[in-house]
Design a protein around this motif. Structure first.
Motif, PDB file in Angstrom:
ATOM      1  N   ALA A   1       6.383  17.661   1.809  1.00 35.01           N
ATOM      2  CA  ALA A   1       5.870  18.920   1.273  1.00 35.01           C
ATOM      3  C   ALA A   1       6.366  19.134  -0.145  1.00 35.01           C
ATOM      4  N   ASP A   2       5.712  20.067  -0.821  1.00 37.17           N
ATOM      5  CA  ASP A   2       6.123  20.429  -2.172  1.00 37.17           C
ATOM      6  C   ASP A   2       7.235  21.464  -2.163  1.00 37.17           C
ATOM      7  N   HIS A   3       7.162  22.397  -1.230  1.00 40.62           N
ATOM      8  CA  HIS A   3       8.158  23.455  -1.077  1.00 40.62           C
ATOM      9  C   HIS A   3       7.974  24.035   0.312  1.00 40.62           C
ATOM     10  N   GLY A   4       8.883  24.908   0.733  1.00 40.76           N
ATOM     11  CA  GLY A   4       8.714  25.597   2.001  1.00 40.76           C
ATOM     12  C   GLY A   4       7.869  26.849   1.817  1.00 40.76           C
ATOM     13  N   LEU A   5       7.719  27.603   2.891  1.00 42.24           N
ATOM     14  CA  LEU A   5       6.867  28.789   2.873  1.00 42.24           C
ATOM     15  C   LEU A   5       7.453  29.855   1.951  1.00 42.24           C
ATOM     16  N   HIS A   6       6.599  30.398   1.076  1.00 45.75           N
ATOM     17  CA  HIS A   6       7.064  31.429   0.144  1.00 45.75           C
ATOM     18  C   HIS A   6       6.278  32.727   0.313  1.00 45.75           C
ATOM     19  N   MET A   7       5.892  32.994   1.540  1.00 45.59           N
ATOM     20  CA  MET A   7       5.237  34.253   1.870  1.00 45.59           C
ATOM     21  C   MET A   7       5.585  34.606   3.306  1.00 45.59           C
TER      22      MET A   7
ATOM     23  N   ASN B   1       0.853  -1.179   0.000  1.00 44.14           N
ATOM     24  CA  ASN B   1       0.000   0.000   0.000  1.00 44.14           C
ATOM     25  C   ASN B   1       0.895   1.238   0.000  1.00 44.14           C
ATOM     26  N   VAL B   2       0.357   2.347  -0.485  1.00 50.54           N
ATOM     27  CA  VAL B   2       1.104   3.599  -0.525  1.00 50.54           C
ATOM     28  C   VAL B   2       0.202   4.723  -0.023  1.00 50.54           C
ATOM     29  N   ILE B   3       0.697   5.497   0.942  1.00 50.83           N
ATOM     30  CA  ILE B   3      -0.011   6.673   1.443  1.00 50.83           C
ATOM     31  C   ILE B   3       0.936   7.858   1.362  1.00 50.83           C
ATOM     32  N   PHE B   4       0.486   8.935   0.732  1.00 48.59           N
ATOM     33  CA  PHE B   4       1.281  10.162   0.656  1.00 48.59           C
ATOM     34  C   PHE B   4       0.473  11.306   1.255  1.00 48.59           C
ATOM     35  N   LEU B   5       0.961  11.866   2.359  1.00 53.32           N
ATOM     36  CA  LEU B   5       0.363  13.048   2.978  1.00 53.32           C
ATOM     37  C   LEU B   5       1.194  14.252   2.567  1.00 53.32           C
ATOM     38  N   MET B   6       0.627  15.143   1.761  1.00 54.28           N
ATOM     39  CA  MET B   6       1.348  16.286   1.233  1.00 54.28           C
ATOM     40  C   MET B   6       0.961  17.539   2.009  1.00 54.28           C
ATOM     41  N   LEU B   7       1.941  18.133   2.687  1.00 60.20           N
ATOM     42  CA  LEU B   7       1.740  19.329   3.498  1.00 60.20           C
ATOM     43  C   LEU B   7       2.240  20.532   2.708  1.00 60.20           C
ATOM     44  N   ASP B   8       1.347  21.271   2.137  1.00 57.64           N
ATOM     45  CA  ASP B   8       1.739  22.374   1.262  1.00 57.64           C
ATOM     46  C   ASP B   8       2.537  23.421   2.035  1.00 57.64           C
ATOM     47  N   ALA B   9       3.675  23.825   1.462  1.00 55.35           N
ATOM     48  CA  ALA B   9       4.463  24.965   1.947  1.00 55.35           C
ATOM     49  C   ALA B   9       5.027  24.768   3.350  1.00 55.35           C
ATOM     50  N   VAL B  10       5.607  23.601   3.596  1.00 54.85           N
ATOM     51  CA  VAL B  10       6.194  23.313   4.916  1.00 54.85           C
ATOM     52  C   VAL B  10       7.656  22.913   4.727  1.00 54.85           C
TER      53      VAL B  10
ATOM     54  N   ASP C   1       2.539  24.046  -8.267  1.00 55.76           N
ATOM     55  CA  ASP C   1       2.350  23.510  -9.616  1.00 55.76           C
ATOM     56  C   ASP C   1       3.606  22.796 -10.109  1.00 55.76           C
ATOM     57  N   ASN C   2       4.757  23.486 -10.054  1.00 57.22           N
ATOM     58  CA  ASN C   2       5.994  22.900 -10.559  1.00 57.22           C
ATOM     59  C   ASN C   2       6.377  21.632  -9.802  1.00 57.22           C
ATOM     60  N   ASN C   3       6.297  21.707  -8.498  1.00 55.48           N
ATOM     61  CA  ASN C   3       6.804  20.604  -7.674  1.00 55.48           C
ATOM     62  C   ASN C   3       5.877  19.406  -7.662  1.00 55.48           C
ATOM     63  N   THR C   4       4.571  19.636  -7.674  1.00 58.82           N
ATOM     64  CA  THR C   4       3.665  18.483  -7.727  1.00 58.82           C
ATOM     65  C   THR C   4       3.651  17.860  -9.120  1.00 58.82           C
TER      66      THR C   4
END
Length: 351
Positions: free
Chosen positions: A237-243, A9-18, A59-62
């Motif tokens: 995560a896809d990337h770190g915080l950008h704001m 099985n595969v589970i991916f939890l994606m935490l945006d901007a962390v 967008d780019n990273n996902t």
């Protein structure tokens, strides 16, 4: 060398901007829970300390993770969950931001409406509740500072945090998959789940704290259930915080933006197979998991990792060599890793 015929099985939890540091600052219970997953002989957890994003935004990273390209160039690009469903997996996706990822990120590459990604790629999907106006405004700016998925205030829906509804759904899915008709042995039908959480995507960095109790409880529950003996769990995560002020005014903030959190838990049998495969066929006689913790890796390696698992046990050797199951090259440059020169965190190279 004989690969296990049981498909994980595969589970991916994606935490945006962390970022990696932000995960430890704002999610201490979850960080501690992840450490408890390292149980040699049962399952093991590894963090990618030098994981580097390949673009500025989600967008780019996902796209790099889900289709293998930061900028889609090929027609009809299948998101990774479609690969899993085509190969017999039960697939599920939770999207807490009222988004249709395939339509928004690669939809313009479909040659016709007959090429239906949604109908062929997902058995279960939870998105529509997160489009309700109590959470996602249907008038004005849906992505403002005070309401919506990028709000600097806690995100709630009918008296509960938005992420609590998502984790409830994940718990129910896992229970359904474990106990109701998925079978064992040759009748075993594995599952692939992806879930996206947006609490890290806001300028103060404080909303992310609200996720810690639910995320740590999820990690502890899946650990105690025994599922990790045959499940690959990826939290990242896809990337770190950008704001926010840290990103705008400090070098540290810009580095964190390019160094997202990423950790992977693998069953013992997959760990042992990867170690043996590296020993037999790898260019270096090292542990691939331990080596990759301190080597330059990106969402592109995540894509090949997903591809190896979707094809298991008859994986493509090129996908394997570019995945996290193989030791990536020591000292490779950003150019070699597919990271643009202007975006390279280390400017030259890292080990």
């Amino acid at each position: 060398m004989q690969a296990s015929k049981i498909r994980p099985n595969v589970i991916f939890l994606m935490l945006d901007a962390v970022s990696h540091r932000q995960f430890y600052r704002r999610l201490p219970k979850s960080a501690q829970a992840l450490r408890t997953l390292h149980r040699p002989g049962i399952h093991r957890i590894y963090e990618l300390y030098r994981y580097h994003s390949v673009g500025f935004s989600t967008d780019n990273n996902t796209r790099a993770m889900y289709i293998g390209e930061a900028l889609a160039t090929k027609p009809n690009p299948l998101p990774i969950w479609a690969y899993y469903r085509d190969r017999g997996y039960v697939t599920a996706r939770v999207e807490t931001g009222c988004d249709d990822w395939a339509k928004e990120c690669v939809g313009n590459k479909f040659t016709s409406h007959a090429f239906s990604v949604g109908n062929r790629s997902l058995d279960y999907e939870l998105t529509s509740p997160f489009c309700l106006p109590e959470y996602y405004p249907n008038v004005g700016n849906a992505y403002g500072n005070f309401k919506g998925p990028y709000s600097i205030k806690a995100r709630c829906l009918y008296g509960r945090y938005v992420h609590e509804w998502a984790f409830d759904y994940l718990r129910q899915l896992r229970q359904e998959f474990r106990f109701n008709g998925r079978g064992k042995g040759k009748d075993h039908k594995p599952y692939m789940i992806t879930a996206t959480f947006l609490e890290g995507h806001e300028g103060t960095g404080e909303v992310l704290r609200t996720v810690d109790d639910s995320l740590s409880a999820f990690i502890e529950d899946i650990r105690d259930s025994g599922e990790l003996e045959n499940t690959v769990l990826i939290v990242g995560a896809d990337h770190g915080l950008h704001m926010g002020l840290n990103f705008v005014y400090s070098q540290n903030g810009r580095i964190e933006h390019q160094n997202p959190f990423m950790a992977i838990s693998v069953p013992e049998w997959l760990y042992q197979f990867s170690e043996d495969y590296q020993e037999t066929f790898g260019f270096e006689k090292v542990s691939p998991f331990e080596a990759n913790e301190q080597r330059l890796t990106t969402p592109l390696e995540m894509h090949h990792t997903f591809r190896v698992l979707s094809d298991w046990p008859q994986f493509d050797t090129e996908n394997w060599s570019r995945s996290l199951f193989a030791a990536q090259k020591a000292g490779r440059t950003c150019e070699e890793a597919g990271i643009g020169a202007d975006y390279c965190m280390c400017k030259h190279k890292t080990n």
